[in-house]
Design an enzyme around this catalytic site. Structure first.
Site, short mmCIF file in Angstrom:
data_model
loop_
_atom_site.label_atom_id
_atom_site.label_comp_id
_atom_site.label_asym_id
_atom_site.label_seq_id
_atom_site.Cartn_x
_atom_site.Cartn_y
_atom_site.Cartn_z
N SER A 1 -17.83 56.20 -98.95
CA SER A 1 -18.28 57.45 -98.32
C SER A 1 -19.70 57.37 -97.75
CB SER A 1 -18.15 58.63 -99.29
OG SER A 1 -16.79 58.81 -99.66
N GLY B 1 -13.36 56.83 -99.59
CA GLY B 1 -12.52 57.79 -98.87
C GLY B 1 -12.46 59.15 -99.52
N HIS C 1 -10.91 43.72 -101.38
CA HIS C 1 -11.15 45.16 -101.24
C HIS C 1 -10.31 45.89 -102.29
CE1 HIS C 1 -11.01 49.23 -99.67
NE2 HIS C 1 -12.12 48.93 -99.02
N GLU D 1 -8.52 48.41 -102.22
CA GLU D 1 -7.16 48.78 -101.81
C GLU D 1 -6.22 47.58 -101.93
OE1 GLU D 1 -8.27 50.49 -98.04
OE2 GLU D 1 -9.27 52.11 -99.14
N GLU E 1 -18.40 48.60 -104.20
CA GLU E 1 -17.66 49.78 -103.76
C GLU E 1 -16.99 50.45 -104.96
OE1 GLU E 1 -16.64 49.61 -99.32
OE2 GLU E 1 -15.04 48.60 -100.40
N ASN F 1 -15.28 48.83 -91.76
CA ASN F 1 -13.93 48.43 -92.18
C ASN F 1 -12.96 49.48 -91.67
OD1 ASN F 1 -11.56 47.81 -93.52
ND2 ASN F 1 -12.31 48.44 -95.54
N TRP F 2 -12.24 49.12 -90.61
CA TRP F 2 -11.38 50.12 -89.96
C TRP F 2 -10.06 50.34 -90.72
CZ3 TRP F 2 -11.46 48.66 -84.01
CH2 TRP F 2 -12.78 48.67 -83.57
N LYS F 3 -9.77 49.50 -91.68
CA LYS F 3 -8.50 49.57 -92.42
C LYS F 3 -7.33 49.56 -91.43
CE LYS F 3 -11.10 51.79 -96.03
NZ LYS F 3 -11.16 52.66 -97.18
N GLY G 1 -16.15 52.71 -94.24
CA GLY G 1 -14.73 52.89 -93.90
C GLY G 1 -14.58 54.00 -92.87
N GLY G 2 -14.22 55.19 -93.34
CA GLY G 2 -13.90 56.34 -92.47
C GLY G 2 -14.90 56.55 -91.34
P1 PGA Z 1 -15.07 54.92 -96.96
O1 PGA Z 1 -14.43 53.47 -97.23
O2 PGA Z 1 -16.37 54.71 -96.24
O3 PGA Z 1 -14.04 55.63 -96.10
O4 PGA Z 1 -15.25 55.57 -98.28
C1 PGA Z 1 -15.23 52.39 -97.62
C2 PGA Z 1 -14.36 51.15 -97.79
O5 PGA Z 1 -13.24 51.26 -98.30
O6 PGA Z 1 -14.78 50.02 -97.44
#
Ligand code: PGA
Length: 258
Positions: free
Chosen positions: A219, A179, A101, A103, A173, A11-13, A240-241
């Site tokens: 993470s 993050g 998600h 966010e 999640e 997930n590149w956001k 994500g990251g």
């Molecule tokens: P993260 O994000 O790996 O940077 O913690 C995961 C996500 O939000 O899908």
């Protein structure tokens, strides 16, 4: 018990423009061998504006990658300035769409009702939702984590049929792990992924639950993927990251190498 094909999704956001996106996928493909893809699905979820470019790259280079989107609107069309609909995504060969998600829930006010409408739109157009659920730190500390996740599942799956539920992927999640560099322990991830499967069994029967793929997200890094994937109820990862680094994401995807 049905075999569950693991699914690792990046997930590149809101990172990478379409040119950077092409570079990232080309580098990722360079780092991965055919065996790394075997027996599992690998999906990238770039921002909307890069979907067309990545679709073309996947097609032209015949990459064994799935394409995912990070969101969509619940309606098929209409006066919704700035929004993207599920049929638009389906036309771009998008196979998976992240729904709910944390966010989106926290920053854009998406309720379970909204998430439910999106899940149904995605399914209506032949794509698969990756339904994201997870508790906040406060909720975990208050001992409410499982109940929060179960409530999110119930609310988000309202009206979803058994047939549709078999197409679903759920991503657990925990919000406090996203993050933050602070991942859930493999035991915590296992416990909640098992609880998610249990809730799906309640709603749709054991057969559907046994086939359900449950990802862990929060993470996920090259250093912790193996242990997480070693848990019996963890069938993949939502990254994500670390998915923004071709090297790190390739290490995560190829975690089975000796
Ligand atoms: P993260 O994000 O790996 O940077 O913690 C995961 C996500 O939000 O899908």
């Amino acid at each position: 018990m049905p075999e569950r094909t693991p699914i690792i999704a990046g997930n590149w956001k809101m990172h990478r423009d379409h040119l950077e996106a092409i570079q990232l996928v080309q580098k990722l493909a360079y780092h991965l061998s055919e065996e790394d893809y075997e027996g599992q699905e690998v999906v990238v979820c770039p921002p909307f504006v890069a979907l067309r470019s990545i679709q073309t790259l996947i097609q032209s280079d015949k990459l064994p990658l799935g394409l995912g989107a990070q969101n969509c609107h619940a309606e098929d069309e209409g006066a919704f300035t700035g929004e993207i609909s599920a049929p638009m995504l389906a036309r771009l060969d998008v196979a998976y769409v992240l729904c709910g998600h944390s966010e989106r829930r926290a920053l854009f006010g998406e309720t379970d009702e909204v998430v439910n409408a999106k899940v149904r739109a995605v399914q209506r157009h032949g794509m698969r939702p990756i339904l994201c659920v997870g508790e906040t730190l406060e909720q975990r500390e208050a001992g409410e984590a499982t109940q929060v996740v179960v409530d999110q599942l119930r609310g988000s799956l309202e009206g979803v049929t058994i047939g549709e539920a078999t197409q679903l992927v759920v991503a657990y999640e925990p919000v406090w792990a996203i993050g933050t560099g602070r991942n859930a322990t493999p035991d915590d991830a296992q416990e909640m992924c098992a609880a998610i499967r249990g809730e799906i069994a309640e709603q749709y029967g054991q057969g559907t639950a046994d086939g359900l793929r449950v990802q862990y997200g929060g993470s996920v890094k090259p250093g912790n993927i193996r242990e997480l994937m070693g848990q019996p109820d963890v069938d993949g990862a939502l990254v994500g990251g670390a998915s923004l680094s071709s090297e790190d994401f390739a290490l995560i995807v190829s975690h089975r190498r000796g």
